[in-house]
Design a protein around this motif. Sequence first.
Motif, PDB file in Angstrom:
ATOM      1  N   THR A   1       0.834  -1.200   0.000  1.00  0.00           N
ATOM      2  CA  THR A   1       0.000   0.000   0.000  1.00  0.00           C
ATOM      3  C   THR A   1       0.867   1.248   0.000  1.00  0.00           C
TER       4      THR A   1
ATOM      5  N   ALA B   1       2.872  13.709  -8.383  1.00  0.00           N
ATOM      6  CA  ALA B   1       2.530  15.094  -7.988  1.00  0.00           C
ATOM      7  C   ALA B   1       3.754  15.996  -8.162  1.00  0.00           C
TER       8      ALA B   1
ATOM      9  N   ALA C   1      -4.409  11.111  -8.709  1.00  0.00           N
ATOM     10  CA  ALA C   1      -5.508  10.141  -8.877  1.00  0.00           C
ATOM     11  C   ALA C   1      -6.605  10.884  -9.642  1.00  0.00           C
TER      12      ALA C   1
ATOM     13  N   ILE D   1     -11.948   8.867  -8.842  1.00  0.00           N
ATOM     14  CA  ILE D   1     -12.152   7.942  -7.720  1.00  0.00           C
ATOM     15  C   ILE D   1     -13.521   7.295  -7.841  1.00  0.00           C
TER      16      ILE D   1
ATOM     17  N   ARG E   1     -16.949   4.937  -6.101  1.00  0.00           N
ATOM     18  CA  ARG E   1     -17.754   4.600  -4.923  1.00  0.00           C
ATOM     19  C   ARG E   1     -18.827   3.591  -5.319  1.00  0.00           C
TER      20      ARG E   1
ATOM     21  N   PRO F   1      -8.038  16.126  -4.577  1.00  0.00           N
ATOM     22  CA  PRO F   1      -6.856  15.321  -4.919  1.00  0.00           C
ATOM     23  C   PRO F   1      -6.686  14.119  -3.988  1.00  0.00           C
TER      24      PRO F   1
ATOM     25  N   ARG G   1     -13.474   7.760   3.563  1.00  0.00           N
ATOM     26  CA  ARG G   1     -12.379   7.029   2.908  1.00  0.00           C
ATOM     27  C   ARG G   1     -11.353   7.961   2.276  1.00  0.00           C
TER      28      ARG G   1
ATOM     29  N   ALA H   1       1.647  13.250   3.028  1.00  0.00           N
ATOM     30  CA  ALA H   1       2.028  13.604   1.652  1.00  0.00           C
ATOM     31  C   ALA H   1       2.202  15.115   1.499  1.00  0.00           C
TER      32      ALA H   1
HETATM   33  C1  HEM Z   1       0.269  13.327  -3.308  1.00  0.00           C
HETATM   34  C2  HEM Z   1       0.127  12.150  -2.742  1.00  0.00           C
HETATM   35  C3  HEM Z   1      -1.170  11.374  -2.648  1.00  0.00           C
HETATM   36  C4  HEM Z   1      -2.344  11.502  -3.362  1.00  0.00           C
HETATM   37  C5  HEM Z   1      -2.659  12.505  -4.460  1.00  0.00           C
HETATM   38  C6  HEM Z   1      -3.259  10.492  -2.872  1.00  0.00           C
HETATM   39  C7  HEM Z   1      -4.565  10.309  -3.325  1.00  0.00           C
HETATM   40  C8  HEM Z   1      -5.454   9.391  -2.789  1.00  0.00           C
HETATM   41  C9  HEM Z   1      -6.849   9.264  -3.187  1.00  0.00           C
HETATM   42  C10 HEM Z   1      -7.554  10.117  -4.243  1.00  0.00           C
HETATM   43  C11 HEM Z   1      -7.388   8.268  -2.464  1.00  0.00           C
HETATM   44  C12 HEM Z   1      -8.847   7.783  -2.535  1.00  0.00           C
HETATM   45  C13 HEM Z   1      -9.678   8.599  -1.563  1.00  0.00           C
HETATM   46  C14 HEM Z   1     -11.172   8.439  -1.734  1.00  0.00           C
HETATM   47  O1  HEM Z   1     -11.641   7.440  -2.313  1.00  0.00           O
HETATM   48  O2  HEM Z   1     -11.931   9.335  -1.273  1.00  0.00           O
HETATM   49  C15 HEM Z   1      -6.354   7.736  -1.602  1.00  0.00           C
HETATM   50  C16 HEM Z   1      -6.522   6.701  -0.707  1.00  0.00           C
HETATM   51  C17 HEM Z   1      -5.510   6.160   0.044  1.00  0.00           C
HETATM   52  N1  HEM Z   1      -4.220   6.633   0.166  1.00  0.00           N
HETATM   53 FE1  HEM Z   1      -3.452   8.259  -0.765  1.00  0.00          FE
HETATM   54  N2  HEM Z   1      -2.625   9.766  -1.888  1.00  0.00           N
HETATM   55  C18 HEM Z   1      -1.354  10.269  -1.724  1.00  0.00           C
HETATM   56  C19 HEM Z   1      -0.406   9.851  -0.813  1.00  0.00           C
HETATM   57  C20 HEM Z   1      -0.550   8.782   0.046  1.00  0.00           C
HETATM   58  C21 HEM Z   1       0.442   8.340   1.013  1.00  0.00           C
HETATM   59  C22 HEM Z   1       1.806   9.017   1.223  1.00  0.00           C
HETATM   60  C23 HEM Z   1      -0.066   7.227   1.614  1.00  0.00           C
HETATM   61  C24 HEM Z   1       0.520   6.367   2.695  1.00  0.00           C
HETATM   62  C25 HEM Z   1       1.523   6.712   3.445  1.00  0.00           C
HETATM   63  C26 HEM Z   1      -1.380   6.989   1.054  1.00  0.00           C
HETATM   64  C27 HEM Z   1      -2.205   5.944   1.409  1.00  0.00           C
HETATM   65  C28 HEM Z   1      -3.525   5.808   1.015  1.00  0.00           C
HETATM   66  C29 HEM Z   1      -4.411   4.742   1.485  1.00  0.00           C
HETATM   67  C30 HEM Z   1      -4.049   3.620   2.446  1.00  0.00           C
HETATM   68  C31 HEM Z   1      -5.661   4.966   0.878  1.00  0.00           C
HETATM   69  C32 HEM Z   1      -6.948   4.158   1.057  1.00  0.00           C
HETATM   70  C33 HEM Z   1      -7.758   4.783   2.181  1.00  0.00           C
HETATM   71  C34 HEM Z   1      -9.097   4.085   2.413  1.00  0.00           C
HETATM   72  O3  HEM Z   1      -9.664   3.471   1.495  1.00  0.00           O
HETATM   73  O4  HEM Z   1      -9.620   4.186   3.540  1.00  0.00           O
HETATM   74  N3  HEM Z   1      -1.645   7.953   0.120  1.00  0.00           N
HETATM   75  N4  HEM Z   1      -5.180   8.457  -1.814  1.00  0.00           N
END
Ligand code: HEM
Length: 221
Positions: free
Chosen positions: A12, A24, A80, A83, A85, A144, A150, A158
Motif C-alpha cells: 500500500t 505530484a 488520482a 475515484i 464509490r 486530490p 475514505r 504527503a
Molecule cells: C500526493 C500524494 C497522494 C495523493 C494525491 C493520494 C490520493 C489518494 C486518493 C484520491 C485516495 C482515494 C480517496 C477516496 O476514495 O476518497 C487515496 C486513498 C488512500 N491513500 Fe493516498 N494519496 C497520496 C499519498 C498517500 C500516502 C503518502 C499514503 C501512505 C503513506 C497513502 C495511502 C492511502 C491509502 C491507504 C488509501 C486508502 C484509504 C481508504 O480506502 O480508507 N496515500 N489516496
Amino acid sequence: MSDAEVVNNLLTLITAGHETTAVALTWTLWLLAKDQSAQQRVYDEVTALAGDAPIAAAHVDGLTYCRQVINEAMRLFPPAPGIGRLPSAPMTLGGERLGTRTRIHIPVFALHRNVRLWENPTAFDPDRFTAEQVKKRSRYAYLPFGGGPRICIGASFATTETAVILATMVRAFHFRALAGHKPRPVARVTLRPAGGMPLLVTARKGAAANIATFRETRKAS
Ligand code: HEM
C-alpha cells in the motif's frame, strides 16, 4: 501484524503512497519550469526560511507557497484523476436511482477544470490556494485526496513530504522546460506524463552547500 499484513501494508505504501507523490512532484516541477517567477518565489521562500540548512520540522509550517504550488499542480494534474464509490444502501442522486451494485465514477480531473468552479481553469495560478481563496470554495470542488470517511489516509504526510522535497530540490537546482516539448497526461490509475518528463536541470550558482545537503538527504533516505 502478521507477515501477510506487513507485506500488504508495504504494498500500500508503495502503490498508494510512493507513486502518487512522485507523480505530484513531476507535474509540479514541469509547471514551475514553465513559470519562472513562481519558481523564484519558491526559491525565495525556502532560502528566507532555512538558508542553507537542511529543511527541518520547524520549517514545515513556513513552506506556505510551496504547498500552494503543489496544491495547484494537483488541481491541474490530480495524481488520482478519478475515484470510485459503491452506495452502501439504495439511494437517489441527481434524480437517478442508484442501487448497491451501481458503480459511481467521480471524475476528479474534470472537476478540477470545471469553469463553474474555477476561473480560467487551465491557467497555473498557485494563489488560488491562499487561505482566503480556499475558504471561499466548496470543500468538494477540490479532491486530490478524495473525501469523506475514505479520504486518503496519507494526505497530511504527503502534504508535508512533497513540500519538503520541493523546497530541497528548488533550492539546489534550477528547472527549465524543454522548448517544444508538451507532456501528454495518461491516466493509468495515476496520471503520468507519457514517456516521462524531460526537463533541463542545472545546479544553482553558488549553491554548492545546498547540493551537498541534497546529496546527504538522498543518501540518508
Ligand atoms: C500526493 C500524494 C497522494 C495523493 C494525491 C493520494 C490520493 C489518494 C486518493 C484520491 C485516495 C482515494 C480517496 C477516496 O476514495 O476518497 C487515496 C486513498 C488512500 N491513500 Fe493516498 N494519496 C497520496 C499519498 C498517500 C500516502 C503518502 C499514503 C501512505 C503513506 C497513502 C495511502 C492511502 C491509502 C491507504 C488509501 C486508502 C484509504 C481508504 O480506502 O480508507 N496515500 N489516496
